[in-house]
Design a protein around this motif. Structure first.
Motif, mmCIF file in Angstrom:
data_model
loop_
_atom_site.group_PDB
_atom_site.id
_atom_site.type_symbol
_atom_site.label_atom_id
_atom_site.label_comp_id
_atom_site.label_asym_id
_atom_site.label_seq_id
_atom_site.Cartn_x
_atom_site.Cartn_y
_atom_site.Cartn_z
ATOM 1 N N ASP A 182 -4.895 2.567 5.766
ATOM 2 C CA ASP A 182 -4.092 1.187 5.433
ATOM 3 C C ASP A 182 -4.832 -0.023 6.237
ATOM 4 O O ASP A 182 -4.547 -0.042 7.466
ATOM 5 C CB ASP A 182 -2.557 1.235 5.773
ATOM 6 C CG ASP A 182 -2.009 0.014 5.712
ATOM 7 O OD1 ASP A 182 -0.743 -0.311 5.824
ATOM 8 O OD2 ASP A 182 -2.431 -0.866 4.774
ATOM 9 N N TYR A 227 -2.801 6.702 -5.555
ATOM 10 C CA TYR A 227 -2.668 5.844 -4.393
ATOM 11 C C TYR A 227 -2.534 4.015 -4.798
ATOM 12 O O TYR A 227 -3.025 3.869 -5.924
ATOM 13 C CB TYR A 227 -3.737 5.894 -3.226
ATOM 14 C CG TYR A 227 -5.230 5.549 -4.088
ATOM 15 C CD1 TYR A 227 -5.760 6.474 -4.752
ATOM 16 C CD2 TYR A 227 -5.583 4.315 -3.876
ATOM 17 C CE1 TYR A 227 -7.021 6.203 -5.177
ATOM 18 C CE2 TYR A 227 -7.051 3.939 -4.489
ATOM 19 C CZ TYR A 227 -7.644 4.869 -5.243
ATOM 20 O OH TYR A 227 -8.840 4.707 -5.653
ATOM 21 N N GLN A 255 0.905 -1.235 0.053
ATOM 22 C CA GLN A 255 -0.015 0.129 0.050
ATOM 23 C C GLN A 255 0.920 1.225 0.089
ATOM 24 O O GLN A 255 1.940 1.178 0.617
ATOM 25 C CB GLN A 255 -0.976 -0.097 1.286
ATOM 26 C CG GLN A 255 -1.323 -1.509 1.450
ATOM 27 C CD GLN A 255 -2.526 -1.629 1.643
ATOM 28 O OE1 GLN A 255 -3.707 -1.157 1.176
ATOM 29 N NE2 GLN A 255 -3.088 -2.340 2.976
ATOM 30 N N PRO A 279 -10.776 2.640 -0.697
ATOM 31 C CA PRO A 279 -9.630 3.554 -0.249
ATOM 32 C C PRO A 279 -10.432 4.417 0.391
ATOM 33 O O PRO A 279 -11.594 4.840 0.087
ATOM 34 C CB PRO A 279 -9.281 4.035 -1.420
ATOM 35 C CG PRO A 279 -10.087 4.093 -2.460
ATOM 36 C CD PRO A 279 -10.974 2.730 -2.283
ATOM 37 N N VAL A 326 -3.939 0.719 -2.963
ATOM 38 C CA VAL A 326 -4.360 0.104 -1.526
ATOM 39 C C VAL A 326 -5.127 -1.161 -1.841
ATOM 40 O O VAL A 326 -5.714 -1.200 -3.201
ATOM 41 C CB VAL A 326 -5.028 0.903 -0.827
ATOM 42 C CG1 VAL A 326 -4.399 2.158 -0.241
ATOM 43 C CG2 VAL A 326 -6.399 1.380 -1.338
ATOM 44 N N SER A 327 -5.469 -1.979 -1.068
ATOM 45 C CA SER A 327 -6.421 -3.313 -1.426
ATOM 46 C C SER A 327 -7.746 -2.579 -0.688
ATOM 47 O O SER A 327 -7.660 -1.846 0.151
ATOM 48 C CB SER A 327 -5.797 -4.483 -0.776
ATOM 49 O OG SER A 327 -5.485 -4.085 0.666
#
Lengths: 114, 114
Positions: free
Chosen positions: B95, B25, B2, B31, B27-28
């Motif tokens: 996160d 960004y 991330q 977001p 991220v998984s």
């Protein structure tokens, strides 16, 4: 007035001399955190606390200690400061540990270690 | 991993012109995105956030940000810049992998020239 206070605002010290930077918030926030800010690196988290007596390491915890004995206070302790800990330090707090909403930041502490 | 990227260290804009400060960004999951502003010798202040809903988010001081899922971006915008907008701007993302801590961009210095 809702606020996060830090003391001192400026500190010059020598290598190895233990110091404490205090942080206090008056918003009854569960979550508190310490960051350091260095040019080009943004904010890096040192330690955080989800509630009283609960603390966790952030990204850069080496050389730092924290405690959370009361909800309003979250002091940052440098047991043996070194020059690489020269930085601008911010304390922050927010409500509801599981939800990342608005953080409130203190005014910052500029630390110089010689 | 991330991450948050602010590709510009500095953005210069003439007063009265529109401004954009970029943020991308990685991220998984969905977001949660944030913008904070830091004025000289001050702590960070929350500007706005995107959690869900309308892709255009309005915040403090006339700022807005546009969430673009396909481009994984969250650019900060203002239609008409003021000299007082000159500051350091930070983008951040929640996160989920690290207990909902924020990942911070390195910051973009915005300079508005009269």
């Amino acid at each position: 007035e809702a606020q996060v206070t830090q003391n001192p605002r400026y500190l010059i010290t020598v290598t190895g001399k233990k110091l404490t930077v205090t942080c206090s918030q008056n918003m009854n926030h569960e979550y508190m955190s310490w960051y350091r800010q260095d040019p080009g690196l943004g904010l890096r988290q040192i330690y955080y606390s989800m509630n009283v007596e609960v603390t966790d390491k952030g990204d850069v915890p080496e050389g730092y200690k924290v405690s959370r004995k009361e909800k309003r206070n979250f002091p940052l302790i440098l047991e043996s400061p070194s020059p690489n800990q020269t930085s601008l330090y911010f304390c922050a707090s927010r409500t509801t540990p599981g939800q990342t909403y608005e953080q409130y930041f203190g005014p910052g502490t500029r630390l110089t270690v010689t | 991993a991330q991450s948050v990227a602010q590709p510009e260290d500095q953005v210069n804009v003439a007063e009265g012109n529109p401004l954009t400060v970029k943020c991308t960004y990685s991220v998984s999951g969905n977001p949660y995105l944030f913008w904070y502003v830091q004025y000289p010798n001050r702590g960070l202040q929350f500007l706005l956030k995107y959690i869900t809903g309308d892709n255009l988010v309005k915040g403090s001081y006339g700022f807005e940000a546009e969430f673009n899922k396909s481009q994984t971006s969250f650019h900060l915008k203002k239609p008409s810049a003021l000299v007082s907008d000159s500051a350091l701007y930070f983008c951040a993302v929640r996160d989920m992998a690290s207990n909902y801590q924020l990942i911070w961009g390195a910051g973009t210095k915005l300079i508005i020239k009269p």
